[in-house]
Write a protein that holds these residues in place. Sequence first.
Motif, PDB file in Angstrom:
ATOM      1  N   GLU A  89      11.048   6.405   9.366  1.00 33.14           N
ATOM      2  CA  GLU A  89      10.304   5.386  10.105  1.00 33.14           C
ATOM      3  C   GLU A  89       8.821   5.555   9.794  1.00 33.14           C
ATOM      4  OE1 GLU A  89      11.427   5.138  14.235  1.00 33.14           O
ATOM      5  OE2 GLU A  89      13.477   5.728  13.751  1.00 33.14           O
ATOM      6  N   PRO A  90       8.381   5.005   8.657  1.00 33.91           N
ATOM      7  CA  PRO A  90       6.984   5.195   8.263  1.00 33.91           C
ATOM      8  C   PRO A  90       6.011   4.543   9.240  1.00 33.91           C
ATOM      9  CG  PRO A  90       8.122   3.728   6.735  1.00 33.91           C
ATOM     10  CD  PRO A  90       9.128   4.199   7.714  1.00 33.91           C
ATOM     11  N   LYS A  91       4.930   5.255   9.476  1.00 29.99           N
ATOM     12  CA  LYS A  91       3.860   4.741  10.341  1.00 29.99           C
ATOM     13  C   LYS A  91       2.955   3.836   9.511  1.00 29.99           C
ATOM     14  CE  LYS A  91       3.972   8.917  13.059  1.00 29.99           C
ATOM     15  NZ  LYS A  91       3.437  10.244  13.211  1.00 29.99           N
ATOM     16  N   PRO A  92       2.166   2.986  10.183  1.00 26.19           N
ATOM     17  CA  PRO A  92       1.219   2.152   9.432  1.00 26.19           C
ATOM     18  C   PRO A  92       0.329   3.030   8.551  1.00 26.19           C
ATOM     19  CG  PRO A  92       1.318   1.453  11.719  1.00 26.19           C
ATOM     20  CD  PRO A  92       2.116   2.726  11.621  1.00 26.19           C
ATOM     21  N   GLY A  93       0.136   2.608   7.342  1.00 30.04           N
ATOM     22  CA  GLY A  93      -0.697   3.356   6.410  1.00 30.04           C
ATOM     23  C   GLY A  93       0.048   4.426   5.630  1.00 30.04           C
ATOM     24  N   GLU A  94       1.311   4.650   5.952  1.00 27.93           N
ATOM     25  CA  GLU A  94       2.082   5.710   5.285  1.00 27.93           C
ATOM     26  C   GLU A  94       2.231   5.444   3.785  1.00 27.93           C
ATOM     27  OE1 GLU A  94       3.611   9.339   5.321  1.00 27.93           O
ATOM     28  OE2 GLU A  94       3.247   8.368   7.235  1.00 27.93           O
ATOM     29  N   PHE A  95       2.487   4.195   3.423  1.00 28.33           N
ATOM     30  CA  PHE A  95       2.672   3.889   2.007  1.00 28.33           C
ATOM     31  C   PHE A  95       1.370   4.043   1.231  1.00 28.33           C
ATOM     32  CE2 PHE A  95       6.360   1.767   3.890  1.00 28.33           C
ATOM     33  CZ  PHE A  95       7.350   2.363   3.137  1.00 28.33           C
ATOM     34  N   ALA A  96       0.249   3.705   1.844  1.00 24.02           N
ATOM     35  CA  ALA A  96      -1.049   3.918   1.193  1.00 24.02           C
ATOM     36  C   ALA A  96      -1.276   5.411   0.958  1.00 24.02           C
ATOM     37  CB  ALA A  96      -2.173   3.332   2.037  1.00 24.02           C
ATOM     38  N   LYS A  97      -0.862   6.225   1.920  1.00 29.20           N
ATOM     39  CA  LYS A  97      -0.989   7.668   1.776  1.00 29.20           C
ATOM     40  C   LYS A  97      -0.112   8.178   0.635  1.00 29.20           C
ATOM     41  CE  LYS A  97       0.459  10.666   5.044  1.00 29.20           C
ATOM     42  NZ  LYS A  97       0.487  11.382   6.335  1.00 29.20           N
ATOM     43  N   VAL A  98       1.103   7.660   0.539  1.00 28.63           N
ATOM     44  CA  VAL A  98       2.017   8.054  -0.540  1.00 28.63           C
ATOM     45  C   VAL A  98       1.421   7.671  -1.894  1.00 28.63           C
ATOM     46  CG1 VAL A  98       4.253   7.532  -1.604  1.00 28.63           C
ATOM     47  CG2 VAL A  98       4.120   8.022   0.840  1.00 28.63           C
ATOM     48  N   ILE A  99       0.892   6.471  -2.000  1.00 27.52           N
ATOM     49  CA  ILE A  99       0.275   6.035  -3.253  1.00 27.52           C
ATOM     50  C   ILE A  99      -0.904   6.939  -3.603  1.00 27.52           C
ATOM     51  CG2 ILE A  99      -1.039   4.165  -4.351  1.00 27.52           C
ATOM     52  CD1 ILE A  99       0.826   2.227  -2.755  1.00 27.52           C
ATOM     53  N   GLY A 100      -1.696   7.300  -2.616  1.00 25.57           N
ATOM     54  CA  GLY A 100      -2.804   8.224  -2.842  1.00 25.57           C
ATOM     55  C   GLY A 100      -2.332   9.559  -3.379  1.00 25.57           C
ATOM     56  N   ARG A 101      -1.256  10.069  -2.805  1.00 27.11           N
ATOM     57  CA  ARG A 101      -0.698  11.341  -3.294  1.00 27.11           C
ATOM     58  C   ARG A 101      -0.197  11.213  -4.717  1.00 27.11           C
ATOM     59  NH1 ARG A 101       3.485  14.152   0.227  1.00 27.11           N
ATOM     60  NH2 ARG A 101       3.253  15.656  -1.444  1.00 27.11           N
ATOM     61  N   LEU A 102       0.455  10.103  -5.032  1.00 26.12           N
ATOM     62  CA  LEU A 102       0.936   9.896  -6.399  1.00 26.12           C
ATOM     63  C   LEU A 102      -0.229   9.825  -7.388  1.00 26.12           C
ATOM     64  CD1 LEU A 102       3.783   7.317  -5.750  1.00 26.12           C
ATOM     65  CD2 LEU A 102       4.071   9.656  -6.592  1.00 26.12           C
ATOM     66  N   MET A 103      -1.323   9.249  -6.964  1.00 24.13           N
ATOM     67  CA  MET A 103      -2.495   9.134  -7.835  1.00 24.13           C
ATOM     68  C   MET A 103      -3.166  10.479  -8.087  1.00 24.13           C
ATOM     69  SD  MET A 103      -2.396   6.078  -8.787  1.00 24.13           S
ATOM     70  CE  MET A 103      -3.918   6.032  -9.677  1.00 24.13           C
ATOM     71  N   GLU A 104      -2.888  11.466  -7.245  1.00 24.67           N
ATOM     72  CA  GLU A 104      -3.451  12.806  -7.440  1.00 24.67           C
ATOM     73  C   GLU A 104      -2.973  13.413  -8.753  1.00 24.67           C
ATOM     74  OE1 GLU A 104      -2.416  15.099  -3.998  1.00 24.67           O
ATOM     75  OE2 GLU A 104      -3.671  13.891  -2.671  1.00 24.67           O
ATOM     76  N   THR A 105      -1.801  13.010  -9.191  1.00 22.78           N
ATOM     77  CA  THR A 105      -1.273  13.473 -10.480  1.00 22.78           C
ATOM     78  C   THR A 105      -1.150  12.259 -11.389  1.00 22.78           C
ATOM     79  OG1 THR A 105       0.966  13.347  -9.584  1.00 22.78           O
ATOM     80  CG2 THR A 105      -0.066  15.515  -9.605  1.00 22.78           C
ATOM     81  N   SER A 106      -2.280  11.672 -11.696  1.00 20.60           N
ATOM     82  CA  SER A 106      -2.289  10.415 -12.445  1.00 20.60           C
ATOM     83  C   SER A 106      -1.775  10.552 -13.872  1.00 20.60           C
ATOM     84  CB  SER A 106      -3.705   9.827 -12.463  1.00 20.60           C
ATOM     85  OG  SER A 106      -4.602  10.747 -13.080  1.00 20.60           O
ATOM     86  N   THR A 107      -1.646  11.782 -14.361  1.00 17.62           N
ATOM     87  CA  THR A 107      -1.096  11.949 -15.711  1.00 17.62           C
ATOM     88  C   THR A 107       0.419  11.922 -15.724  1.00 17.62           C
ATOM     89  OG1 THR A 107      -1.273  14.342 -15.494  1.00 17.62           O
ATOM     90  CG2 THR A 107      -3.105  13.213 -16.584  1.00 17.62           C
ATOM     91  N   ALA A 108       1.038  11.937 -14.554  1.00 12.92           N
ATOM     92  CA  ALA A 108       2.496  11.783 -14.478  1.00 12.92           C
ATOM     93  C   ALA A 108       2.836  10.364 -14.900  1.00 12.92           C
ATOM     94  CB  ALA A 108       2.994  12.074 -13.073  1.00 12.92           C
ATOM     95  N   ARG A 109       3.758  10.234 -15.853  1.00 10.11           N
ATOM     96  CA  ARG A 109       4.056   8.926 -16.431  1.00 10.11           C
ATOM     97  C   ARG A 109       4.983   8.061 -15.593  1.00 10.11           C
ATOM     98  NH1 ARG A 109       1.232   6.482 -19.414  1.00 10.11           N
ATOM     99  NH2 ARG A 109       2.942   5.502 -20.475  1.00 10.11           N
ATOM    100  N   GLY A 110       5.776   8.649 -14.777  1.00 14.42           N
ATOM    101  CA  GLY A 110       6.729   7.839 -14.014  1.00 14.42           C
ATOM    102  C   GLY A 110       6.990   8.430 -12.666  1.00 14.42           C
TER     103      GLY A 110
END
Length: 101
Positions: free
Chosen positions: A80-101
């Motif tokens: 049950e994601p809280k508001p803003g949870e997906f933005a936080k997930v995207i931010g975390r994914l961007m921390e390893t921007s060299t990951a291709r997929g």
Amino acid sequence: ASTAPELSDPGRYEFFSRVVPPDSYQAQAMVAVVRALGWSYVSTLASEGNYGESGVEAFVQSSREAGGLCIAQSIKIPREPKPGEFAKVIGRLMETSTARG
């Protein structure tokens, strides 16, 4: 989850019949796709719970067996994601921007 590998145990589930393949087959297919795309550094993203978490575990195991793949990070999305949870997930994914997929 019907894809859980423990459901393949005929001693415990004598009359269970699968309608979808187990996580291990799906994981092998995902590793094959990643390798076909020439990627070697990826992140995993899964929904919280047995289905998502078991799937990621199977993918990590298959990637180890195949060799040549590195998991940058594994992220779980809460049931049950809280508001803003997906933005936080995207931010975390961007921390390893060299990951291709």
